[in-house]
Design an enzyme around this catalytic site. Structure first.
Site, PDB file in Angstrom:
ATOM      1  N   GLU A   1       0.830  -1.195   0.000  1.00  0.00           N
ATOM      2  CA  GLU A   1       0.000   0.000   0.000  1.00  0.00           C
ATOM      3  C   GLU A   1       0.877   1.263   0.000  1.00  0.00           C
ATOM      4  O   GLU A   1       1.836   1.369   0.755  1.00  0.00           O
ATOM      5  CB  GLU A   1      -0.896   0.010   1.241  1.00  0.00           C
ATOM      6  CG  GLU A   1      -1.813   1.220   1.306  1.00  0.00           C
ATOM      7  CD  GLU A   1      -2.602   1.316   2.601  1.00  0.00           C
ATOM      8  OE1 GLU A   1      -3.616   2.038   2.631  1.00  0.00           O
ATOM      9  OE2 GLU A   1      -2.206   0.661   3.598  1.00  0.00           O
TER      10      GLU A   1
ATOM     11  N   CYS B   1      -5.873  -2.507   2.255  1.00  0.00           N
ATOM     12  CA  CYS B   1      -5.562  -2.428   3.685  1.00  0.00           C
ATOM     13  C   CYS B   1      -6.756  -2.641   4.611  1.00  0.00           C
ATOM     14  O   CYS B   1      -7.206  -3.754   4.809  1.00  0.00           O
ATOM     15  CB  CYS B   1      -4.863  -1.102   3.986  1.00  0.00           C
ATOM     16  SG  CYS B   1      -3.980  -1.105   5.578  1.00  0.00           S
TER      17      CYS B   1
ATOM     18  N   LYS C   1      -9.539   3.048  -2.247  1.00  0.00           N
ATOM     19  CA  LYS C   1      -9.727   2.385  -0.952  1.00  0.00           C
ATOM     20  C   LYS C   1     -11.128   2.647  -0.394  1.00  0.00           C
ATOM     21  O   LYS C   1     -11.543   3.797  -0.223  1.00  0.00           O
ATOM     22  CB  LYS C   1      -8.656   2.902   0.012  1.00  0.00           C
ATOM     23  CG  LYS C   1      -8.582   2.210   1.360  1.00  0.00           C
ATOM     24  CD  LYS C   1      -7.369   2.734   2.110  1.00  0.00           C
ATOM     25  CE  LYS C   1      -7.187   2.067   3.468  1.00  0.00           C
ATOM     26  NZ  LYS C   1      -5.936   2.512   4.118  1.00  0.00           N
TER      27      LYS C   1
END
Length: 310
Positions: free
Chosen positions: A42, A156, A119
């Site tokens: 990430e 994540c 994200k």
């Protein structure tokens, strides 16, 4: 990522070039070892500065998702080695007021940009002050059809949300990558479990990628938790691994140094496991959808049946 010879006090361009040089070696090593699809950690283009809440100089790492320096770099290597590269970056969206996003760019084996995913879930826990820089993404749950299979990216913190994993599966993913930057004092007990559970529950392969080491910053910061001010996030514990839909997994990378993990997969396993367990066939999606539709209304009442003797 942070390189020892180019610390967080160095000019941003110097930091990026040092990281790029290291990542190029890792990509070449992966391609030489036979990898077809390569996923980086990430926000690999810089240190994980989101703990600091500082905008300057860190937002200089943000770049265009089509023509930014790291995208051009990855496109060159993807074309040269014939590999698909998933490149998680800090995106600057100039078409929408220079908005910042946490984004994964997917690059074809031909060197062309296939698309991007932003994200979905942003943490607000501990030193993860990411909402200072960007909010939740707006790209849904896309699956990218590549020469080597249908892939998706659950960035994540999204790994803590089972429905996020599920949606990528419903859209047909065969491999879901989870590029992360997470520290030992927070999530390490969950790390080896979540990716593997997602792989089993959704019948696809999962690649869990984490950064390593400790990154220190020039100015001390706190997160309003009563703890003393500090200059580092804690140790990123690495331990990247791959999980298979039959419940197995491969050995992981070390927790204290970077490396390349190559895992050979047979995509036929996805269908074979689906046929064996029939998890998708026996799921009750219409019932879940009905319950969720009720839950998101202000009038929702939990379905609790109370013991009349209480």
């Amino acid at each position: 990522m942070c390189i020892r010879d180019s610390p967080t006090t160095a000019p941003i361009k110097d930091q990026y070039k040092a990281i790029e040089a290291r990542v190029e070696k890792l990509i070449i090593a992966a391609a030489t070892a036979g990898a077809n699809v390569i996923c980086l950690q990430e926000a690999w283009t810089g240190p994980f500065f989101y703990c600091t809440r500082e905008k300057r100089p860190w937002l200089e790492f943000a770049e265009d998702a089509k023509e930014g320096p790291s995208v051009v770099f990855c496109r060159r290597l993807a074309r040269k080695y014939g590999v698909v590269i998933v490149s998680p970056i800090l995106e600057r969206d100039s078409a929408h007021g220079d908005t910042i996003w946490n984004t994964a760019v997917v690059i074809s084996h031909s060197g062309e940009v296939i698309g991007k995913h932003r994200k979905n879930h942003i943490p607000r826990v501990g030193d993860f002050n990411e909402s200072t820089y960007y909010f939740e993404g707006n790209t849904g749950h896309p699956v990218f059809e590549t020469k080597f299979g249908k892939i998706a990216i659950n960035i994540c913190y999204g790994r803590h949300h089972p429905l996020n994993w599920m949606m990528f599966g419903l859209n047909g993913a065969e491999i879901v990558f989870n590029p992360s930057a997470t520290v030992g004092g927070l999530s390490e007990p969950l790390w080896a479990i979540e990716g593997r559970n997602a792989s089993i529950a959704n019948t696809y392969f999962v690649g869990s990628i984490n950064r390593v080491g400790t990154e220190s910053f020039p100015n001390a910061f706190t997160s309003g938790d009563g703890q003393p001010a500090h200059t580092d996030f804690g140790q990123f514990y690495g331990s990247s691994y791959c999980a298979n839909p039959d419940g197995s997994r491969c050995p992981g990378l070390p927790r204290n140094r970077d490396g390349v993990l190559v895992h050979e997969v047979d995509l036929n396993m996805c269908r074979a496991v689906k046929d064996k367990w029939t998890l998708q066939m026996t799921a009750r999606y219409e019932m879940y959808a009905e319950g969720l539709a009720k839950y998101i209304t202000p009038e929702f009442q939990p379905q609790v049946i109370r013991d009349p003797s209480l």
